[in-house]
Design a protein around this motif. Structure first.
Motif, PDB file in Angstrom:
ATOM      1  N   GLU A  52       0.828  -1.207   0.000  1.00  0.00           N
ATOM      2  CA  GLU A  52       0.000   0.000   0.000  1.00  0.00           C
ATOM      3  C   GLU A  52       0.864   1.260   0.000  1.00  0.00           C
ATOM      4  O   GLU A  52       1.850   1.351   0.743  1.00  0.00           O
ATOM      5  CB  GLU A  52      -0.903   0.017   1.233  1.00  0.00           C
ATOM      6  CG  GLU A  52      -1.813   1.233   1.329  1.00  0.00           C
ATOM      7  CD  GLU A  52      -2.693   1.225   2.566  1.00  0.00           C
ATOM      8  OE1 GLU A  52      -3.747   1.901   2.535  1.00  0.00           O
ATOM      9  OE2 GLU A  52      -2.348   0.557   3.555  1.00  0.00           O
ATOM     10  N   ILE A  53       0.493   2.217  -0.849  1.00  0.00           N
ATOM     11  CA  ILE A  53       1.097   3.550  -0.810  1.00  0.00           C
ATOM     12  C   ILE A  53       0.042   4.511  -0.266  1.00  0.00           C
ATOM     13  O   ILE A  53      -1.070   4.585  -0.789  1.00  0.00           O
ATOM     14  CB  ILE A  53       1.559   4.029  -2.196  1.00  0.00           C
ATOM     15  CG1 ILE A  53       2.643   3.116  -2.759  1.00  0.00           C
ATOM     16  CG2 ILE A  53       2.093   5.452  -2.122  1.00  0.00           C
ATOM     17  CD1 ILE A  53       3.203   3.564  -4.097  1.00  0.00           C
ATOM     18  N   ILE A  54       0.410   5.243   0.786  1.00  0.00           N
ATOM     19  CA  ILE A  54      -0.505   6.185   1.434  1.00  0.00           C
ATOM     20  C   ILE A  54      -0.022   7.605   1.165  1.00  0.00           C
ATOM     21  O   ILE A  54       1.105   7.963   1.521  1.00  0.00           O
ATOM     22  CB  ILE A  54      -0.570   5.942   2.952  1.00  0.00           C
ATOM     23  CG1 ILE A  54      -0.998   4.503   3.253  1.00  0.00           C
ATOM     24  CG2 ILE A  54      -1.511   6.946   3.616  1.00  0.00           C
ATOM     25  CD1 ILE A  54      -0.852   4.123   4.725  1.00  0.00           C
ATOM     26  N   GLU A  55      -0.848   8.417   0.533  1.00  0.00           N
ATOM     27  CA  GLU A  55      -0.554   9.841   0.391  1.00  0.00           C
ATOM     28  C   GLU A  55      -0.844  10.514   1.732  1.00  0.00           C
ATOM     29  O   GLU A  55      -1.920  10.354   2.293  1.00  0.00           O
ATOM     30  CB  GLU A  55      -1.409  10.466  -0.703  1.00  0.00           C
ATOM     31  CG  GLU A  55      -1.095   9.979  -2.104  1.00  0.00           C
ATOM     32  CD  GLU A  55      -1.887  10.746  -3.144  1.00  0.00           C
ATOM     33  OE1 GLU A  55      -1.677  11.973  -3.272  1.00  0.00           O
ATOM     34  OE2 GLU A  55      -2.725  10.124  -3.811  1.00  0.00           O
ATOM     35  N   THR A  56       0.107  11.277   2.226  1.00  0.00           N
ATOM     36  CA  THR A  56      -0.021  11.819   3.578  1.00  0.00           C
ATOM     37  C   THR A  56      -0.628  13.218   3.590  1.00  0.00           C
ATOM     38  O   THR A  56      -0.498  13.966   2.622  1.00  0.00           O
ATOM     39  CB  THR A  56       1.359  11.849   4.266  1.00  0.00           C
ATOM     40  OG1 THR A  56       2.246  12.693   3.521  1.00  0.00           O
ATOM     41  CG2 THR A  56       1.950  10.459   4.356  1.00  0.00           C
ATOM     42  N   VAL A  59      -2.794  15.600  10.604  1.00  0.00           N
ATOM     43  CA  VAL A  59      -1.743  15.940   9.645  1.00  0.00           C
ATOM     44  C   VAL A  59      -0.486  15.162  10.018  1.00  0.00           C
ATOM     45  O   VAL A  59      -0.198  14.947  11.189  1.00  0.00           O
ATOM     46  CB  VAL A  59      -1.424  17.460   9.594  1.00  0.00           C
ATOM     47  CG1 VAL A  59      -2.541  18.235   8.925  1.00  0.00           C
ATOM     48  CG2 VAL A  59      -1.149  18.019  10.977  1.00  0.00           C
ATOM     49  N   PHE A  60       0.244  14.726   9.006  1.00  0.00           N
ATOM     50  CA  PHE A  60       1.548  14.107   9.258  1.00  0.00           C
ATOM     51  C   PHE A  60       2.336  14.026   7.967  1.00  0.00           C
ATOM     52  O   PHE A  60       1.779  13.954   6.870  1.00  0.00           O
ATOM     53  CB  PHE A  60       1.417  12.713   9.887  1.00  0.00           C
ATOM     54  CG  PHE A  60       0.719  11.664   9.064  1.00  0.00           C
ATOM     55  CD1 PHE A  60       1.421  10.836   8.195  1.00  0.00           C
ATOM     56  CD2 PHE A  60      -0.656  11.477   9.178  1.00  0.00           C
ATOM     57  CE1 PHE A  60       0.778   9.849   7.456  1.00  0.00           C
ATOM     58  CE2 PHE A  60      -1.314  10.491   8.445  1.00  0.00           C
ATOM     59  CZ  PHE A  60      -0.596   9.677   7.586  1.00  0.00           C
ATOM     60  N   GLU A  97      -2.704   9.016  15.313  1.00  0.00           N
ATOM     61  CA  GLU A  97      -3.850   8.167  15.631  1.00  0.00           C
ATOM     62  C   GLU A  97      -4.592   7.740  14.370  1.00  0.00           C
ATOM     63  O   GLU A  97      -5.076   6.608  14.284  1.00  0.00           O
ATOM     64  CB  GLU A  97      -4.792   8.897  16.581  1.00  0.00           C
ATOM     65  CG  GLU A  97      -6.014   8.095  17.003  1.00  0.00           C
ATOM     66  CD  GLU A  97      -5.688   6.778  17.700  1.00  0.00           C
ATOM     67  OE1 GLU A  97      -6.548   5.878  17.671  1.00  0.00           O
ATOM     68  OE2 GLU A  97      -4.577   6.646  18.260  1.00  0.00           O
ATOM     69  N   TRP A  98      -4.669   8.647  13.375  1.00  0.00           N
ATOM     70  CA  TRP A  98      -5.321   8.252  12.116  1.00  0.00           C
ATOM     71  C   TRP A  98      -4.600   7.057  11.493  1.00  0.00           C
ATOM     72  O   TRP A  98      -5.236   6.085  11.068  1.00  0.00           O
ATOM     73  CB  TRP A  98      -5.327   9.414  11.112  1.00  0.00           C
ATOM     74  CG  TRP A  98      -6.044   9.036   9.842  1.00  0.00           C
ATOM     75  CD1 TRP A  98      -7.362   9.168   9.569  1.00  0.00           C
ATOM     76  CD2 TRP A  98      -5.456   8.366   8.694  1.00  0.00           C
ATOM     77  NE1 TRP A  98      -7.653   8.647   8.323  1.00  0.00           N
ATOM     78  CE2 TRP A  98      -6.505   8.153   7.763  1.00  0.00           C
ATOM     79  CE3 TRP A  98      -4.172   7.951   8.374  1.00  0.00           C
ATOM     80  CZ2 TRP A  98      -6.295   7.534   6.529  1.00  0.00           C
ATOM     81  CZ3 TRP A  98      -3.963   7.321   7.142  1.00  0.00           C
ATOM     82  CH2 TRP A  98      -5.008   7.116   6.241  1.00  0.00           C
ATOM     83  N   LEU A  99      -3.260   7.127  11.443  1.00  0.00           N
ATOM     84  CA  LEU A  99      -2.510   6.038  10.832  1.00  0.00           C
ATOM     85  C   LEU A  99      -2.640   4.764  11.663  1.00  0.00           C
ATOM     86  O   LEU A  99      -2.774   3.667  11.105  1.00  0.00           O
ATOM     87  CB  LEU A  99      -1.043   6.420  10.671  1.00  0.00           C
ATOM     88  CG  LEU A  99      -0.198   5.381   9.921  1.00  0.00           C
ATOM     89  CD1 LEU A  99      -0.700   5.191   8.491  1.00  0.00           C
ATOM     90  CD2 LEU A  99       1.273   5.790   9.920  1.00  0.00           C
ATOM     91  N   ARG A 100      -2.638   4.881  12.981  1.00  0.00           N
ATOM     92  CA  ARG A 100      -2.782   3.704  13.850  1.00  0.00           C
ATOM     93  C   ARG A 100      -4.104   2.986  13.557  1.00  0.00           C
ATOM     94  O   ARG A 100      -4.145   1.760  13.405  1.00  0.00           O
ATOM     95  CB  ARG A 100      -2.702   4.134  15.312  1.00  0.00           C
ATOM     96  CG  ARG A 100      -2.820   2.976  16.291  1.00  0.00           C
ATOM     97  CD  ARG A 100      -2.663   3.442  17.716  1.00  0.00           C
ATOM     98  NE  ARG A 100      -1.260   3.688  18.056  1.00  0.00           N
ATOM     99  CZ  ARG A 100      -0.765   4.874  18.386  1.00  0.00           C
ATOM    100  NH1 ARG A 100      -1.549   5.948  18.415  1.00  0.00           N
ATOM    101  NH2 ARG A 100       0.516   5.003  18.684  1.00  0.00           N
ATOM    102  N   ARG A 101      -5.184   3.731  13.449  1.00  0.00           N
ATOM    103  CA  ARG A 101      -6.478   3.113  13.168  1.00  0.00           C
ATOM    104  C   ARG A 101      -6.533   2.560  11.752  1.00  0.00           C
ATOM    105  O   ARG A 101      -7.131   1.502  11.503  1.00  0.00           O
ATOM    106  CB  ARG A 101      -7.602   4.127  13.372  1.00  0.00           C
ATOM    107  CG  ARG A 101      -7.761   4.602  14.810  1.00  0.00           C
ATOM    108  CD  ARG A 101      -8.979   5.500  14.938  1.00  0.00           C
ATOM    109  NE  ARG A 101      -8.929   6.304  16.147  1.00  0.00           N
ATOM    110  CZ  ARG A 101      -9.843   7.210  16.478  1.00  0.00           C
ATOM    111  NH1 ARG A 101     -10.874   7.421  15.668  1.00  0.00           N
ATOM    112  NH2 ARG A 101      -9.729   7.903  17.596  1.00  0.00           N
ATOM    113  N   HIS A 102      -5.926   3.279  10.816  1.00  0.00           N
ATOM    114  CA  HIS A 102      -5.947   2.835   9.420  1.00  0.00           C
ATOM    115  C   HIS A 102      -5.223   1.504   9.263  1.00  0.00           C
ATOM    116  O   HIS A 102      -5.716   0.603   8.567  1.00  0.00           O
ATOM    117  CB  HIS A 102      -5.311   3.891   8.521  1.00  0.00           C
ATOM    118  CG  HIS A 102      -5.191   3.467   7.095  1.00  0.00           C
ATOM    119  ND1 HIS A 102      -6.267   3.426   6.235  1.00  0.00           N
ATOM    120  CD2 HIS A 102      -4.115   3.033   6.372  1.00  0.00           C
ATOM    121  CE1 HIS A 102      -5.874   2.997   5.046  1.00  0.00           C
ATOM    122  NE2 HIS A 102      -4.572   2.753   5.102  1.00  0.00           N
ATOM    123  N   LEU A 103      -4.067   1.359   9.895  1.00  0.00           N
ATOM    124  CA  LEU A 103      -3.292   0.133   9.751  1.00  0.00           C
ATOM    125  C   LEU A 103      -3.909  -1.026  10.526  1.00  0.00           C
ATOM    126  O   LEU A 103      -3.742  -2.186  10.134  1.00  0.00           O
ATOM    127  CB  LEU A 103      -1.849   0.361  10.211  1.00  0.00           C
ATOM    128  CG  LEU A 103      -1.035   1.346   9.370  1.00  0.00           C
ATOM    129  CD1 LEU A 103       0.367   1.490   9.956  1.00  0.00           C
ATOM    130  CD2 LEU A 103      -0.960   0.916   7.907  1.00  0.00           C
TER     131      LEU A 103
END
Length: 389
Positions: free
Chosen positions: A147-151, A215-216, A242-248
């Protein structure tokens, strides 16, 4: 801060021009993803390297200037949106070309973004800006497995930066990769602390970002299989983490590295995993006794004091600082590309059992960093594993 001009919309800008939609029959169906990277050290097979063409001096927005000395912030206000001096670009371009040639000579596939005129102005309903550059793909995109995530970056001048990578992202998606974009931030005044002042050495740490929205920058994260490490900074807030933690989801763990840097931005001059069980730390920013408990069995390698560089160059690279000597790129668990000028780091890597590959990229620093910053490892030959206790 840059002021709005007229009523031009984002769609009017060449930077934001829509591209033709993919035909459904070109989408990958059951193919092996061309994107595969879980850590910083598996054998590198494909990488994106940034570009210098069209680079402009970033805006004087407070979220940008809070990371540089006050004199540099004032100068930036006068030069924002202008091209970098030709001499500065020329030296960096020669080194970048040599870096790309080195990667290709090692059998690594190198992909590049489109060249962009970053002087083009763009706008949202709330603000307008010019761009910056696309020299550092490590900032705007995060690769986790296939997966590629645009930040969601905090600098307004970087709002559309990933558009220059869209041809690559579409190609990866059609061939089977997952492509995600984090929520696009509003970047309104509510996100930034009014009247922010960099904390002194004897003051509690504080950041310019509020928790108004996630934001990150991807460069505030490094990967070690099922475990990721992050520094909170002036471009990454807790809500973004926290957004990334929940997403993963529960298959991954995110651990925060405490940094004593007064102007924190990006983890790769603070804390760099080099191989299973080996991590490089910045002795000015990281207390080994305060590392996450999951690293208790790892070898902690303390970066040597960087070799001195030309004082004039250091002034224009103040946003990155002297510790770019740590900004190395692992080719595999042994071989590591490091700056030729930083002989102390090269010798230390050899003592620790690595095989350094010297390369020049010293003059790339004014545009955002060095080898790790300038790249995004798209494919490494390896699988998802756990490397911590």
């Amino acid at each position: 801060m840059e002021q709005s001009l007229g009523t031009r919309t984002a769609a009017d800008s060449p930077v934001c021009a829509p591209r033709p939609a993919a035909r459904p029959d070109t989408l990958a169906q059951g193919r092996t993803s061309p994107v595969n990277s879980f850590n910083e050290w598996d054998p590198l097979e494909e990488v994106i390297v940034g570009r210098l063409e069209g680079a402009t001096i970033p805006s004087d927005h407070p979220v940008v200037t809070c990371n540089v000395p006050s004199w540099a912030g004032r100068l930036q206000g006068l030069a924002a949106g202008l091209r970098y001096p030709r001499r500065l670009i020329g030296q960096a371009q020669d080194e970048l070309d040599g870096f790309v040639e080195l990667l290709e000579s090692l059998g690594i596939t190198v992909r590049r973004p489109e060249a962009v005129d970053h002087k083009q102005r763009f706008r949202t309903p709330d603000w307008s800006s010019r761009g910056f550059c696309n020299t550092c793909p490590r900032d705007s995109m995060l690769v986790i497995g296939d997966e590629i995530i645009e930040t969601p970056m905090a600098w307004p001048c970087r709002y559309f930066e990933t558009h220059s990578y869209r041809p690559l992202l579409k190609d990866y998606f059609r061939r089977g990769a997952r492509w995600t974009s984090a929520p696009k931030p509003q970047l309104t005044d509510e996100l930034y602390e009014p009247g922010f002042r960099t904390p002194g050495a004897d003051e509690p740490m504080r950041y310019i970002l509020t928790e108004f929205e996630p934001v990150f920058d991807a460069a505030d994260f490094v990967r070690a299989g099922r475990d990721l490490f992050v520094t909170r900074s002036n471009v990454t807030n807790r809500t973004g983490i926290e957004w990334l933690r929940r997403h993963l989801g529960p298959g991954y763990r995110i651990h925060e590295i405490t940094s004593s840097c007064r102007t924190p931005m990006h983890i790769d001059t603070t804390f760099m995993p080099l191989a299973p069980g080996k991590v490089l730390i910045n002795p000015e920013y990281v207390d080994p006794g305060k590392l996450p408990e999951v690293l208790r069995s790892w070898d902690v390698l303390v970066a040597p004091e960087p070799d001195p560089i030309d004082e004039r160059l250091l002034k224009v690279t103040s946003m990155c600082g002297k510790w770019l000597s740590m900004n190395v790129l692992m080719l595999d668990e042994k071989r590591v590309i490091a700056e030729r000028h930083h002989t102390g780091m090269l010798r230390a890597l050899e003592r620790w059992g690595f095989e350094p590959v010297p390369c020049d990229l010293l003059h790339y620093a004014p545009f955002g960093g060095s080898f790790h910053c300038a790249t995004l490892d798209v494919r490494r030959r390896g699988t998802l594993q756990s490397y911590v206790d």
